[in-house]
Write an enzyme that holds these catalytic residues in place. Structure first.
Site, PDB file in Angstrom:
ATOM      1  CG  ASP A 476      -1.976  -1.174   1.107  1.00  0.00           C
ATOM      2  OD1 ASP A 476      -2.153  -1.655   0.116  1.00  0.00           O
ATOM      3  OD2 ASP A 476      -2.534  -1.486   2.227  1.00  0.00           O
ATOM      4  CD  GLU A 502      -0.527  -4.727 -10.289  1.00  0.00           C
ATOM      5  OE1 GLU A 502      -0.112  -5.778 -10.911  1.00  0.00           O
ATOM      6  OE2 GLU A 502      -1.456  -5.206  -9.573  1.00  0.00           O
TER       7      GLU A 502
END
Length: 600
Positions: A476, A502
């Site tokens: 994260d 992503e």
């Protein structure tokens, strides 16, 4: 002086002059007629009648004398009293005629002597005739010559009468013929007088006609022609100057009327042109209103309104929009390309601050600031390098700014309302839903106006391995750092979105393929330069695919598909590089080594 008076005579003067001339002619005719009639009736005709009457009485008297002389001869020759009848009848006729001659001779004194001489000769013979009528001759007296001597005495008296009668008659006849001659001369004189009067009247009439043609009819024809030209639309027509005051006044009135009509025509044309300009400008306002009404981008609304205001005013403009901190920041300048934000270092001037504080237009330093007011609150200020704006332009500008204020506030409120729903909570980037809305809007705008649009699809290299080896907290943190790096490398007109996992997609407005490729390599380099605070040993790289809108594409999904395909070309080519749709992989931007998200 006489010429000046003649040329200044008016219509009334000319009419009065013509009236006087007509009266003069009529008076001359009347005088000649009266003189002629008076002469004929009072002089010539009575005199002629007198001579005719004298002649008739002289003839009657002579005929009576002849009857007497014939009757007496027969009486004296025969002694028969029956022959005294003609004598008596002639005597009566002669007496009546003589009395008439005596009465008429007073009216003709020029023959009095001759007539009196005849009457005296007649009286002498009448004395002999009276004695003869009362004498009867015997046969002896006839034989002895007494009768003959008596008759010879009577003959001498009668011959004297005949001479006197002939002289008198000739005198009366001569005077009568003279009277006739004088009457004829009078008639000839009258005829000549009439002819002279007629000729003079004709000459004066011709002269007056020429004067009227020059002074009256010519100017009237010119006025008529001027009226006709004005009726045909020639408002430059003017009557020639004239010396007739009334016509000059009419000509001046026509000229003034033509000038007023010309001025009214020009004013009407100016109003028509003004209304046409206003209509065009309001149509622009309506068009801009329709264009920005559906936009949810403050920057797009700012650019559209600023450009429209610059076109309207013919001067540079800058739009200052109030942000959430109640500060004014420049969102767009008209001299910058559409979609390019204003430089961040710009600071609102005191003029902008005054217009915002007073909610009224402010003028100063060669500029004017117009506040955009909505619900009593100034939401933005338009600054322009113009101080001389006409009333019509200000009305159109007011309508434009009113529309812009509503559109800006709508975009701002919608942005605030949609921010939570459209933002990714981890990266604070707009999410995929927001991307699909924005790219659809931009696609339609670019298709309508033929503007360029590019897309960058980026994916972090080996991100699943990072999550597996270092945990999701580090993953994260990497995503947040990547989002920060990408956002910092973009222009204010470009937008980065978290597409999923992503993957990050970047929407490049007003950007062609070559510039988009350069921008994508800057993004790749920015990602490669990331240092993860919680684990500085990590090395982060990403691969990117670039695609630009072209004519064969029918929907924005075609653009996304080409960018995604280019992304996988970059992955297959070794990662940490940029692939451009439609170009060989070996010609594209690339990193110095194969990228990954692995420990250093």
């Amino acid at each position: 002086m006489a010429t000046t008076r003649a040329h200044s005579r008016g219509l009334v003067d000319e009419l009065q002059s013509s009236h006087r001339f007509t009266l003069g002619v009529l008076l001359a005719v009347l005088v000649v007629s009266l003189a002629t009639s008076g002469y004929l009736l009072l002089v010539s005709q009575p005199r002629l009648a007198s001579y005719v009457a004298l002649g008739k009485q002289a003839r009657d008297a002579h005929e009576g004398m002849l009857d007497q002389e014939t009757g007496l001869r027969a009486w004296l020759a025969t002694g028969d009293r029956r022959f005294l009848g003609p004598y008596e009848s002639g005597k009566r006729h002669t007496r009546v005629a003589s009395d008439n001659l005596m009465a008429g001779v007073h009216e003709s004194p020029d023959v009095t002597d001759d007539v009196l001489a005849m009457l005296l000769a007649e009286q002498r013979w009448r004395a002999w005739s009276d004695r003869a009528a009362n004498t009867r001759f015997t046969a002896d007296e006839r034989d002895d010559g007494t009768l003959t001597a008596f008759l010879l005495g009577g003959k001498r008296l009668f011959d004297a009468y005949r001479v006197a009668e002939t002289t008198s008659t000739d005198a009366i006849r001569s005077r009568r013929e003279q009277a006739l001659d004088r009457q004829q001369v009078a008639l000839v004189v009258v005829l000549v007088s009439y002819l002279v009067l007629l000729a003079g009247t004709g000459a004066v009439t011709v002269r007056r006609r020429r004067q009227l043609d020059r002074r009256i009819l010519g100017p009237i024809d010119d006025l008529h022609g001027t009226v006709q030209r004005l009726r045909d639309g020639d408002l430059s027509a003017r009557a020639e100057p004239t010396g007739v005051p009334e016509l000059a006044e009419i000509g001046g009135a026509l000229g003034q009327l033509a000038s007023e009509l010309d001025r009214a025509s020009r004013d009407a044309l100016a109003r028509e042109q003004r209304l046409a300009r206003l209509a065009d400008r309001f149509e622009t306002v309506v068009s801009v209103g329709r264009e920005i009404a559906g936009s949810l981008s403050v920057r797009y609304v700012s650019a559209t309104v600023t450009s429209a205001a610059a076109d309207l005013l013919g001067e540079r403009t800058t739009l200052w929009v109030r942000d959430d901190n109640q500060e004014f920041r420049a969102t767009h300048r008209s001299e910058d390309p559409h979609g390019t934000p204003a430089p961040v270092h710009l600071v609102p001037s005191a003029l902008v601050q005054r217009a915002a504080a007073e909610a009224l237009p402010a003028v100063g330093d060669g500029c004017t600031a117009y506040p955009l007011v909505l619900a009593g609150m100034v939401t933005a200020v338009l600054e322009t390098a113009s101080t001389d704006v006409d009333e019509d332009t200000e009305q159109v500008l007011a309508a434009l700014l009113s529309t812009a204020a509503a559109a800006l506030e709508s975009a701002h409120l919608h942005s605030a309302a949609r921010e939570l729903a459209d933002m990714d909570g981890l990266t604070q980037l707009p999410n995929r839903r927001r991307f699909e809305l924005d790219v659809d809007t931009e696609w339609e705008r670019c298709r309508r106006y033929g503007r360029p649009l590019s897309l960058v699809m980026m994916d972090l290299d080996h991100f699943k391995r990072l999550n597996d080896e270092h945990g999701h907290l580090i993953g994260d943190e990497v995503l947040r750092e990547v989002a920060h790096a990408v956002t910092g490398a973009l222009r204010t007109t470009d937008t980065a979105y978290r597409y999923g996992g992503e993957e990050i997609v970047v929407l490049l407005r007003e950007t062609g393929l070559e510039d988009a490729a350069s921008a994508a390599d800057r993004l790749r380099a920015a990602v490669e330069a990331i240092t993860v605070v919680d684990d500085p040993r990590l090395r982060v790289t990403g691969s990117a695919g670039v695609a630009a809108r072209h004519a064969t594409m029918s929907h924005y999904t075609d653009l996304v598909a080409e960018a995604d395909k280019a992304l996988y070309d970059a992955k297959r080519a070794g990662r940490n590089r940029v692939a451009v749709a439609g170009m060989p992989a070996e010609t594209l931007f690339r990193g110095t080594a194969e990228g990954s998200v692995t420990p250093a």
